[in-house]
Enzyme design. Structure first.
Site, PDB file in Angstrom:
ATOM      1  N   GLU A   1      -2.479   9.292  -0.722  1.00 59.05           N
ATOM      2  CA  GLU A   1      -3.462   8.236  -0.136  1.00 59.05           C
ATOM      3  C   GLU A   1      -4.729   8.942   0.090  1.00 59.05           C
ATOM      4  OE1 GLU A   1      -2.556   6.871   3.860  1.00 59.05           O
ATOM      5  OE2 GLU A   1      -3.783   5.173   3.661  1.00 59.05           O
TER       6      GLU A   1
ATOM      7  N   ARG B   1       5.737   4.456   5.866  1.00 58.10           N
ATOM      8  CA  ARG B   1       5.339   4.464   7.408  1.00 58.10           C
ATOM      9  C   ARG B   1       5.531   2.887   7.829  1.00 58.10           C
ATOM     10  NH1 ARG B   1      -0.684   5.891   5.963  1.00 58.10           N
ATOM     11  NH2 ARG B   1      -1.260   3.843   5.572  1.00 58.10           N
TER      12      ARG B   1
ATOM     13  N   ASP C   1       0.988  -1.276  -0.034  1.00 54.20           N
ATOM     14  CA  ASP C   1       0.162  -0.014   0.043  1.00 54.20           C
ATOM     15  C   ASP C   1       0.870   1.215   0.015  1.00 54.20           C
ATOM     16  OD1 ASP C   1       0.829  -0.383   2.534  1.00 54.20           O
ATOM     17  OD2 ASP C   1      -0.818   0.525   3.591  1.00 54.20           O
TER      18      ASP C   1
ATOM     19  N   TRP D   1     -12.511  -5.792  -0.612  1.00 56.66           N
ATOM     20  CA  TRP D   1     -11.022  -6.192  -0.636  1.00 56.66           C
ATOM     21  C   TRP D   1     -10.686  -7.404  -1.122  1.00 56.66           C
ATOM     22  CZ3 TRP D   1     -12.065  -1.038   0.497  1.00 56.66           C
ATOM     23  CH2 TRP D   1     -10.975  -0.362   0.674  1.00 56.66           C
TER      24      TRP D   1
ATOM     25  N   GLU E   1       3.817   0.258   7.939  1.00 57.12           N
ATOM     26  CA  GLU E   1       2.835  -0.298   7.243  1.00 57.12           C
ATOM     27  C   GLU E   1       3.319  -1.265   6.268  1.00 57.12           C
ATOM     28  OE1 GLU E   1      -0.882   1.598   7.023  1.00 57.12           O
ATOM     29  OE2 GLU E   1      -1.958  -0.210   6.256  1.00 57.12           O
TER      30      GLU E   1
HETATM   31  C1  RAM Z   1      -4.837   1.715   5.277  1.00 68.48           C
HETATM   32  C2  RAM Z   1      -3.675   1.076   3.930  1.00 68.48           C
HETATM   33  C3  RAM Z   1      -4.520   0.629   2.940  1.00 68.48           C
HETATM   34  C4  RAM Z   1      -6.045   0.308   2.788  1.00 68.48           C
HETATM   35  C5  RAM Z   1      -6.427   0.054   4.270  1.00 68.48           C
HETATM   36  C6  RAM Z   1      -7.842  -0.166   4.461  1.00 68.48           C
HETATM   37  O1  RAM Z   1      -4.119   1.284   6.439  1.00 68.48           O
HETATM   38  O2  RAM Z   1      -3.010   2.016   3.754  1.00 68.48           O
HETATM   39  O3  RAM Z   1      -4.480   1.497   1.871  1.00 68.48           O
HETATM   40  O4  RAM Z   1      -6.363  -0.529   1.913  1.00 68.48           O
HETATM   41  O5  RAM Z   1      -6.163   1.019   5.164  1.00 68.48           O
END
Ligand code: RAM
Length: 912
Positions: A771, A493, A489, A554, A495
């Site tokens: 984002e 960060r 994604d 998703w 993640e």
């Molecule tokens: C965020 C992520 C991603 C998304 C989810 C639901 O944390 O960065 O982009 O798919 O949420």
């Protein structure tokens, strides 16, 4: 440098152009492994090639493939493995090998000859693939490591481990080496050296998986690195995704470990095999003092182990390595490409916002790391911190990186100029804070290493509109930067996960720009491996984060990507391989969450739609939000539609009927509950609700226009001709607007510069895609500067609509192409190319003095239906001129004259 073995499991491009002698030649031979449902290394690879010719209308009528066990045999046409004989077929992609059963390590040399309607080609240049280790018993090597901690380890929270170093000396016989092959997997990451030379140029390898299920190994031809007599091999292990970055928080597998097998064949027979086991020596006391993907790497050059991967090194202070338990997963040859440094860029500026604190500007939000040149005293420590943006005072803005420490440190050994780059971390950044540099740093001290999967570039796209070009460029940087053996994604960060929803329709757009076939085939396997016993598919795969929230938007990506691979690459193997798991998932969702034909379950809504006020991440306004059950049910319907298609493809007519029946019931229930025939509105009339219903074919016949008008009204009115959708709606926005007659509005949305738009991001200095639509003002808690999810179907629209390159409806793999450009007001030219599995497709048009000029390239062995924009109709003169070129006039449709053209290069024109 070593030449990596061209494995059956890797796509191989052996020839890059035609040999020139004959009218038609066979080029670009590729050996691809089909997806294997059992994950056992494939024994039936598929073979593809392209035809190349300056002639028009070239079609393959027959082909013949020869496969031999040596180059000499192949040259002598001695096909001891397979002679397909003359096969009457126009198929030139994914022809399954059907020769002698292939065993481990077999090198297969192959060539192709085609009979075409324009004559017989010569034999192609030879290509090669090599079989991997097919059976577990082929592995003599043992999992080797040290399953224990060392003094500098941090085992909880933001974990840190010094890299583990392993070495072994061995001796080879005094005989000529014919061939040496290294099979290796080092978890999370490895770097291997033979006699102090690096094996391969790959970084951050092998590709990440759920190591308890599958572990990928890489293979290298290392013949040239070895010599008779004493040799040494060294391996460094980093954490990667194996030793978790966050404990607890991110899935943890254990201490770094490796499995390695070096097979040396002598020219006069016999072999020496060197394997990982407890005869190796190990230490954690080398220069890499800590490494963590989120937090960075610390390197102390004073602790370098000079000569450690060469014979003769004194390893007296090292420990004995241990045989350790396997992480559990099956060993599989890695089919997708490794990661590499794919480009280097120079920084554009250095500033000093605070005395002694320097900020380096790369001019581009990039993914990778810095390579640094530094000279100074021993023990001096340079610290680099990475961020996407700066605060107003010119210092780093770190708030949106959450807990990622994003810090690399380098401790100098002194004396000469030292060059360093990290091995086991990466960052997403445009700016770097430099502290502790021994002198005033200049741009010349640094180089940005742009790092991503070695995917081939397949597309180019340019228009007369600079904003569109900028958006495309930002998308290009964002997409490639987020390939890390899985599509992530974001890269910056703490993640960096493979979130499914972000890549649904987006992956279709990506497939024009890069050859992502093997990457996404691998990711589908990751998704399947993460499926729970009960059928649930997660939102993140591999499941380093365990997110099983059960929704359609998703996990639905699992099905959408299998369909994308079929359409764009003509390969139905992923569908066949995953069909049962997909069915199981749908049955699970239906059983648990379906209420009277409505899929009630959703988790994320129309994620990240533009909120009503600038500081919000998510809208709080119910009138802007799309109903959860609308998202769930439209996607459920769409997935049923795709599964029906898959069932027909796989010759499962009963399943197909069943899916169609379910779809019909869902559609009826959905329309009864959410459609208002008087107003032509779905639910609360969001663009996303109406758009999905329309594009998925759920709208009752006769109401399409009314629904579409609501989309337009809402967009033009309340949203002032701007995007109003989040990740879900934006997947169909540009195509939906164009298909129902308002491509001009799509162009307007694509070229807007004010909020919310892609152009707004660029106006606010974005060099990738954000984002959030309001990424410059929203709360930093979820606000990455490098996410690709809001691209939706934009890239698809660029290629398929603006340039007009797409599969003929109902066709796949660009065997039959439809070329239908949109010569919209405001655009003077579009130039695009796409290297399909059949060869290069090009569309380059420009408007000049009211005339539409169009250069079209259609690859050999394909044909196209071209839609030539011609304003009020085509004149006889223009039509005849085109027919003289070999095109066949079909008729006119809207403002297009339609022709069928065989392969070749054409210049078409007509008055607009
Ligand atoms: C965020 C992520 C991603 C998304 C989810 C639901 O944390 O960065 O982009 O798919 O949420």
């Amino acid at each position: 440098m070593n030449k990596r073995l061209t494995f059956c499991f890797l796509t191989v491009l052996m020839l890059m152009g035609c040999t020139g002698k004959e009218a038609v030649s066979v080029v670009n031979l590729r050996c691809e492994q089909r997806v294997n449902p059992d994950g056992i290394d494939c024994t039936s690879p598929v073979l593809s090639w392209e035809l190349s010719s300056a002639l028009r209308d070239v079609r393959q009528v027959e082909y013949r493939i020869l496969v031999a066990s040596s180059l000499e045999k192949l040259k002598a046409d001695e096909a001891d493995l397979w002679d397909s004989k003359q096969v009457e077929s126009d198929r030139s992609i994914q022809v399954a090998y059907a020769g002698t059963a292939l065993s481990s390590r077999t090198a297969c040399y192959w060539k192709v000859q085609a009979v075409t309607n324009k004559g017989v080609t010569g034999w192609s240049k030879p290509a090669r693939w090599t079989m991997g280790l097919l059976a577990p018993s082929d592995w003599e090597a043992k999992w080797t490591g040290l399953d224990r901690s060392f003094p500098d380890d941090v085992l909880e929270g933001k974990t840190q481990l010094p890299a583990r170093y392993f070495r072994k000396t061995f001796s080879l016989e005094n005989r000529k080496i014919e061939k040496a092959t290294l099979y290796i997997s080092g978890l999370g990451f490895y770097e291997a050296y033979i006699n102090a030379k690096r094996v391969g140029s790959q970084v951050m390898s092998p590709t990440p998986t759920d190591y308890s299920k599958v572990i990928k190994y890489n293979t290298f031809d290392v013949t040239r690195l070895l010599s008779k007599g004493d040799n040494a091999i060294g391996v460094t292990l980093g954490n990667g995704r194996f030793f978790s970055m966050r404990i607890p928080g991110v899935r943890h597998f254990g201490y770094p470990k490796m499995i390695l097998q070096l097979e040396v064949d002598y020219a006069d027979g016999g072999k020496t095999v060197v394997v990982s086991d407890d005869t190796w020596m190990a230490t954690a006391d080398g220069p890499i003092r800590s490494n963590n993907e989120f937090d960075g790497e610390a390197y102390d050059a004073r602790k370098e182990l000079t000569g450690w991967a060469a014979p003769g090194f004194n390893d007296a202070g090292w420990l004995q390595a241990e045989i350790v338990p396997s992480p559990g997963g099956r060993l599989e040859a890695q089919l997708n490409r490794n990661i590499n440094v794919m480009e280097t860029i120079r920084p554009v500026a250095v500033s000093e916002p605070v005395p002694g604190v320097f900020i380096l500007d790369m001019g581009q939000n990039m993914v990778g790391w810095l390579r640094m040149k530094v000279k100074g005293e021993e023990g001096k420590q340079v610290k680099l911190r990475f961020a996407e943006t700066l605060k107003e005072d010119g210092t780093l803005y770190l708030d949106n990186l959450r807990g990622a420490l994003v810090t690399d440190t380098y401790t100098l050994k002194g004396k000469q100029t030292e060059t360093w780059e990290p091995s086991f971390t990466y960052h997403g950044f445009r700016y770097v804070e430099i502290t502790g540099f021994p002198s005033k740093p200049s741009v010349d001290n640094f180089e940005g290493q742009v790092v991503y999967d070695e995917v081939d570039l397949t597309g180019t796209f340019e228009t007369s509109d600079p904003m569109i070009n900028r958006i495309y460029k930002n998308a290009y940087w964002g997409i490639r930067g987020n390939y890390r053996g899985m599509p992530t994604d974001c890269p910056q960060r703490d993640e960096r996960m493979g979130w499914l929803g972000d890549r649904a329709v987006g992956s279709h757009g990506e497939s024009f720009i890069f050859d992502i076939r093997n990457l996404y085939v691998k990711w589908l396997n990751d998704i399947e491996q993460a499926q729970r016993e009960d059928g649930s598919i997660p939102d993140v795969a591999p499941n380093y984060w365990s997110v099983y929230s059960d929704n359609m938007t998703w996990p639905g990506t699992y099905v959408i990507i299998a369909n994308m691979l079929y359409e764009q690459y003509g390969d139905k193997a992923p569908i066949a391989s995953h069909y049962d798991s997909m069915k199981r998932w749908m049955a699970y969702m239906c059983e648990r969450y379906m209420v009277d034909g409505i899929m009630t379950k959703d988790r994320y809504g129309d994620w990240c739609m533009p909120p009503e006020s600038p500081e919000l991440v998510h809208s709080q306004d119910p009138s802007r939000k799309t109903d959860a059950a609308v998202l769930g049910t439209t996607f459920y319907f769409r997935i049923l539609y795709l599964l029906e298609r898959f069932a027909l493809l796989l010759d499962k007519p009963d399943d197909a009927v069943d899916f169609a029946r379910q779809a019909q019931a869902v559609r009826e229930a959905y329309n009864a509950k959410y459609f208002n025939p008087e107003s032509g509105q779905y639910s609360n009339n969001t663009v996303t609700a109406n758009l999905l219903s329309l594009c998925y074919g759920m709208v009752p016949a006769g109401y399409e226009e009314a629904v579409f008008n609501n989309i337009i009204e809402k967009t033009a009115g309340e949203f002032d001709n701007h995007v109003s959708t989040g990740l879900v709606g934006v997947q169909w926005l540009m195509r939906g607007l164009s298909d129902y007659g308002r491509p001009d509005l799509a162009l307007r949305i694509a070229t807007n510069r004010d909020y919310p738009s892609w152009g707004y991001m660029i106006e606010h200095d974005a060099t990738t895609i954000w984002e959030l639509w309001n990424g410059n003002t929203a709360d930093p808690s979820m606000n990455s500067g490098n996410h690709v999810m809001l691209l939706g179907d934009l890239i698809v629209w660029f290629y398929e609509y603006l340039a007009g390159i797409r599969n003929m409806p109902g066709n796949v793999g660009f065997k039959e192409i439809e070329m239908k450009p949109y010569p919209l007001d405001g655009l003077d030219y579009v130039t695009a190319s796409f290297h399909s599995v059949h060869g290069l497709v090009k569309s380059a048009w420009k408007k000049e003095n009211g005339v539409f000029h169009w250069d079209v390239t259609i690859p050999c062995n394909t044909s196209a239906t071209v839609y030539l924009p011609c304003g009020k109709g085509i004149t006889d003169e223009d039509k005849e001129a085109i027919e003289r070129e070999g095109a066949q006039f079909v008729g006119t449709e809207d403002n297009y004259a339609v022709f069928k053209i065989p392969s070749g290069v054409y210049h078409l024109k007509a008055a607009l």
